[in-house]
Design a protein around this motif. Structure first.
Motif, PDB file in Angstrom:
ATOM      1  N   THR A 245       0.838  -1.184   0.000  1.00  0.00           N
ATOM      2  CA  THR A 245       0.000   0.000   0.000  1.00  0.00           C
ATOM      3  C   THR A 245       0.880   1.243   0.000  1.00  0.00           C
ATOM      4  O   THR A 245       1.946   1.263   0.620  1.00  0.00           O
ATOM      5  CB  THR A 245      -0.934   0.025   1.227  1.00  0.00           C
ATOM      6  N   PHE A 246       0.431   2.267  -0.707  1.00  0.00           N
ATOM      7  CA  PHE A 246       1.190   3.495  -0.771  1.00  0.00           C
ATOM      8  C   PHE A 246       0.607   4.581   0.121  1.00  0.00           C
ATOM      9  O   PHE A 246       0.871   5.763  -0.081  1.00  0.00           O
ATOM     10  CB  PHE A 246       1.319   3.949  -2.225  1.00  0.00           C
ATOM     11  N   SER A 247      -0.169   4.134   1.096  1.00  0.00           N
ATOM     12  CA  SER A 247      -0.638   5.077   2.100  1.00  0.00           C
ATOM     13  C   SER A 247       0.561   5.673   2.822  1.00  0.00           C
ATOM     14  O   SER A 247       1.468   4.964   3.231  1.00  0.00           O
ATOM     15  CB  SER A 247      -1.547   4.354   3.087  1.00  0.00           C
ATOM     16  N   GLY A 248       0.592   6.993   2.938  1.00  0.00           N
ATOM     17  CA  GLY A 248       1.728   7.623   3.597  1.00  0.00           C
ATOM     18  C   GLY A 248       2.884   7.940   2.666  1.00  0.00           C
ATOM     19  O   GLY A 248       3.917   8.443   3.100  1.00  0.00           O
ATOM     20  N   TYR A 249       2.728   7.644   1.408  1.00  0.00           N
ATOM     21  CA  TYR A 249       3.755   7.938   0.410  1.00  0.00           C
ATOM     22  C   TYR A 249       3.417   9.220  -0.342  1.00  0.00           C
ATOM     23  O   TYR A 249       2.268   9.446  -0.709  1.00  0.00           O
ATOM     24  CB  TYR A 249       3.869   6.806  -0.611  1.00  0.00           C
ATOM     25  N   ASP A 250       4.448  10.028  -0.595  1.00  0.00           N
ATOM     26  CA  ASP A 250       4.309  11.109  -1.552  1.00  0.00           C
ATOM     27  C   ASP A 250       4.305  10.483  -2.941  1.00  0.00           C
ATOM     28  O   ASP A 250       5.164   9.641  -3.246  1.00  0.00           O
ATOM     29  CB  ASP A 250       5.473  12.090  -1.446  1.00  0.00           C
ATOM     30  N   MET A 251       3.339  10.893  -3.774  1.00  0.00           N
ATOM     31  CA  MET A 251       3.226  10.348  -5.118  1.00  0.00           C
ATOM     32  C   MET A 251       3.366  11.491  -6.111  1.00  0.00           C
ATOM     33  O   MET A 251       2.578  12.438  -6.085  1.00  0.00           O
ATOM     34  CB  MET A 251       1.881   9.662  -5.309  1.00  0.00           C
ATOM     35  N   GLY A 252       4.375  11.397  -6.957  1.00  0.00           N
ATOM     36  CA  GLY A 252       4.656  12.486  -7.875  1.00  0.00           C
ATOM     37  C   GLY A 252       4.524  12.093  -9.329  1.00  0.00           C
ATOM     38  O   GLY A 252       4.539  10.912  -9.685  1.00  0.00           O
ATOM     39  N   TRP A 253       4.389  13.121 -10.155  1.00  0.00           N
ATOM     40  CA  TRP A 253       4.402  12.964 -11.609  1.00  0.00           C
ATOM     41  C   TRP A 253       5.541  13.814 -12.173  1.00  0.00           C
ATOM     42  O   TRP A 253       5.732  14.959 -11.758  1.00  0.00           O
ATOM     43  CB  TRP A 253       3.081  13.416 -12.230  1.00  0.00           C
ATOM     44  N   PHE A 254       6.248  13.235 -13.116  1.00  0.00           N
ATOM     45  CA  PHE A 254       7.309  13.912 -13.848  1.00  0.00           C
ATOM     46  C   PHE A 254       7.061  13.715 -15.338  1.00  0.00           C
ATOM     47  O   PHE A 254       6.277  12.854 -15.730  1.00  0.00           O
ATOM     48  CB  PHE A 254       8.688  13.336 -13.483  1.00  0.00           C
ATOM     49  N   ARG A 255       7.752  14.505 -16.156  1.00  0.00           N
ATOM     50  CA  ARG A 255       7.651  14.303 -17.603  1.00  0.00           C
ATOM     51  C   ARG A 255       8.992  14.613 -18.255  1.00  0.00           C
ATOM     52  O   ARG A 255       9.799  15.371 -17.720  1.00  0.00           O
ATOM     53  CB  ARG A 255       6.558  15.175 -18.203  1.00  0.00           C
ATOM     54  N   GLN A 256       9.196  14.001 -19.397  1.00  0.00           N
ATOM     55  CA  GLN A 256      10.431  14.219 -20.142  1.00  0.00           C
ATOM     56  C   GLN A 256      10.105  14.356 -21.618  1.00  0.00           C
ATOM     57  O   GLN A 256       9.609  13.411 -22.247  1.00  0.00           O
ATOM     58  CB  GLN A 256      11.419  13.071 -19.924  1.00  0.00           C
ATOM     59  N   ALA A 257      10.383  15.529 -22.148  1.00  0.00           N
ATOM     60  CA  ALA A 257      10.187  15.796 -23.567  1.00  0.00           C
ATOM     61  C   ALA A 257      11.457  15.414 -24.325  1.00  0.00           C
ATOM     62  O   ALA A 257      12.546  15.376 -23.740  1.00  0.00           O
ATOM     63  CB  ALA A 257       9.850  17.263 -23.774  1.00  0.00           C
ATOM     64  N   PRO A 258      11.347  15.154 -25.618  1.00  0.00           N
ATOM     65  CA  PRO A 258      12.532  14.778 -26.403  1.00  0.00           C
ATOM     66  C   PRO A 258      13.627  15.827 -26.301  1.00  0.00           C
ATOM     67  O   PRO A 258      13.379  17.030 -26.469  1.00  0.00           O
ATOM     68  CB  PRO A 258      11.987  14.696 -27.833  1.00  0.00           C
ATOM     69  N   GLY A 259      14.827  15.373 -25.984  1.00  0.00           N
ATOM     70  CA  GLY A 259      15.966  16.263 -25.909  1.00  0.00           C
ATOM     71  C   GLY A 259      16.036  17.115 -24.661  1.00  0.00           C
ATOM     72  O   GLY A 259      16.912  17.976 -24.537  1.00  0.00           O
ATOM     73  N   LYS A 260      15.117  16.885 -23.715  1.00  0.00           N
ATOM     74  CA  LYS A 260      15.094  17.683 -22.492  1.00  0.00           C
ATOM     75  C   LYS A 260      15.243  16.789 -21.278  1.00  0.00           C
ATOM     76  O   LYS A 260      15.047  15.579 -21.340  1.00  0.00           O
ATOM     77  CB  LYS A 260      13.798  18.492 -22.408  1.00  0.00           C
ATOM     78  N   GLU A 261      15.588  17.405 -20.160  1.00  0.00           N
ATOM     79  CA  GLU A 261      15.699  16.667 -18.915  1.00  0.00           C
ATOM     80  C   GLU A 261      14.303  16.390 -18.342  1.00  0.00           C
ATOM     81  O   GLU A 261      13.341  17.095 -18.639  1.00  0.00           O
ATOM     82  CB  GLU A 261      16.530  17.458 -17.903  1.00  0.00           C
ATOM     83  N   ARG A 262      14.241  15.359 -17.512  1.00  0.00           N
ATOM     84  CA  ARG A 262      12.989  15.051 -16.836  1.00  0.00           C
ATOM     85  C   ARG A 262      12.653  16.184 -15.876  1.00  0.00           C
ATOM     86  O   ARG A 262      13.525  16.666 -15.140  1.00  0.00           O
ATOM     87  CB  ARG A 262      13.107  13.730 -16.087  1.00  0.00           C
ATOM     88  N   GLU A 263      11.381  16.589 -15.872  1.00  0.00           N
ATOM     89  CA  GLU A 263      10.991  17.696 -15.010  1.00  0.00           C
ATOM     90  C   GLU A 263       9.785  17.336 -14.154  1.00  0.00           C
ATOM     91  O   GLU A 263       8.935  16.515 -14.517  1.00  0.00           O
ATOM     92  CB  GLU A 263      10.659  18.943 -15.849  1.00  0.00           C
ATOM     93  N   PHE A 264       9.724  17.986 -13.016  1.00  0.00           N
ATOM     94  CA  PHE A 264       8.635  17.799 -12.067  1.00  0.00           C
ATOM     95  C   PHE A 264       7.346  18.381 -12.636  1.00  0.00           C
ATOM     96  O   PHE A 264       7.361  19.462 -13.238  1.00  0.00           O
ATOM     97  CB  PHE A 264       9.009  18.486 -10.757  1.00  0.00           C
ATOM     98  N   VAL A 265       6.234  17.672 -12.400  1.00  0.00           N
ATOM     99  CA  VAL A 265       4.919  18.141 -12.831  1.00  0.00           C
ATOM    100  C   VAL A 265       4.047  18.450 -11.624  1.00  0.00           C
ATOM    101  O   VAL A 265       3.502  19.536 -11.495  1.00  0.00           O
ATOM    102  CB  VAL A 265       4.222  17.089 -13.724  1.00  0.00           C
ATOM    103  N   GLY A 266       3.884  17.480 -10.733  1.00  0.00           N
ATOM    104  CA  GLY A 266       3.037  17.678  -9.574  1.00  0.00           C
ATOM    105  C   GLY A 266       3.193  16.536  -8.597  1.00  0.00           C
ATOM    106  O   GLY A 266       3.750  15.491  -8.917  1.00  0.00           O
ATOM    107  N   VAL A 267       2.702  16.749  -7.378  1.00  0.00           N
ATOM    108  CA  VAL A 267       2.813  15.741  -6.332  1.00  0.00           C
ATOM    109  C   VAL A 267       1.606  15.843  -5.416  1.00  0.00           C
ATOM    110  O   VAL A 267       1.037  16.922  -5.225  1.00  0.00           O
ATOM    111  CB  VAL A 267       4.125  15.926  -5.522  1.00  0.00           C
ATOM    112  N   ILE A 268       1.218  14.698  -4.873  1.00  0.00           N
ATOM    113  CA  ILE A 268       0.221  14.658  -3.805  1.00  0.00           C
ATOM    114  C   ILE A 268       0.889  14.025  -2.602  1.00  0.00           C
ATOM    115  O   ILE A 268       1.499  12.954  -2.691  1.00  0.00           O
ATOM    116  CB  ILE A 268      -1.065  13.909  -4.233  1.00  0.00           C
ATOM    117  N   ARG A 269       0.833  14.669  -1.472  1.00  0.00           N
ATOM    118  CA  ARG A 269       1.540  14.235  -0.284  1.00  0.00           C
ATOM    119  C   ARG A 269       0.843  13.030   0.340  1.00  0.00           C
ATOM    120  O   ARG A 269      -0.382  12.873   0.277  1.00  0.00           O
ATOM    121  CB  ARG A 269       1.665  15.381   0.701  1.00  0.00           C
ATOM    122  N   GLY A 270       1.673  12.204   0.981  1.00  0.00           N
ATOM    123  CA  GLY A 270       1.153  10.979   1.581  1.00  0.00           C
ATOM    124  C   GLY A 270       0.248  11.214   2.764  1.00  0.00           C
ATOM    125  O   GLY A 270      -0.670  10.430   3.012  1.00  0.00           O
ATOM    126  N   ILE A 271       0.526  12.277   3.498  1.00  0.00           N
ATOM    127  CA  ILE A 271      -0.266  12.589   4.685  1.00  0.00           C
ATOM    128  C   ILE A 271      -0.972  13.916   4.456  1.00  0.00           C
ATOM    129  O   ILE A 271      -0.337  14.926   4.210  1.00  0.00           O
ATOM    130  CB  ILE A 271       0.635  12.675   5.929  1.00  0.00           C
TER     131      ILE A 271
END
Length: 125
Positions: free
Chosen positions: A27-53
């Motif tokens: 179970t991921f209860s208590g886990y921060d869950m994030g989204w990232f994205r990576q476009a061609p030729g670019k570094e992976r970047e942060f998109v958003g997160v929902i905190r575990g608590i």
């Protein structure tokens, strides 16, 4: 522990897509869950997160007001609702997880231990 991202595809500018990230193995209860994205030729970047608590959410400025992260604890799944899509949102999107253990909101790759495979999002103009 596995994360499985899905829901990517092709959308027109101004349209919407919803990505899912299903967690298995624990179970991921208590886990921060994030989204990232990576476009061609670019570094992976942060998109958003929902905190575990508490379920607090935080977004990159580039998606604020257009994207929403949510979680369904009964399904051990998080979602990324993407509205008003732009061509520059085209990227491979990844979900990630980390036990919430600090006050700082995790917004960098190295702050997450678990990663799902990516799902491609393409936005046409």
């Amino acid at each position: 522990v596995q994360l499985q991202a899905s829901g990517g595809g092709l959308a027109q500018a101004g349209g919407s897509l919803r990505l899912s990230c299903a967690a298995s193995g624990r179970t991921f209860s208590g886990y921060d869950m994030g989204w990232f994205r990576q476009a061609p030729g670019k570094e992976r970047e942060f998109v958003g997160v929902i905190r575990g608590i508490g379920g607090f959410t935080y977004y990159a400025n580039s998606v604020k007001g257009r994207f929403t992260v949510s979680r369904d604890s009964t399904k051990n799944t998080i979602y990324l609702q993407m509205n008003s899509l732009k061509p520059e949102d085209t990227a491979v999107y990844y979900c990630a997880a980390e036990p919430q253990s600090r006050l700082k909101i995790p917004t960098t790759e190295r702050e997450y231990s678990y990663w799902g495979q990516g799902t491609q999002v393409t936005v046409s103009s």
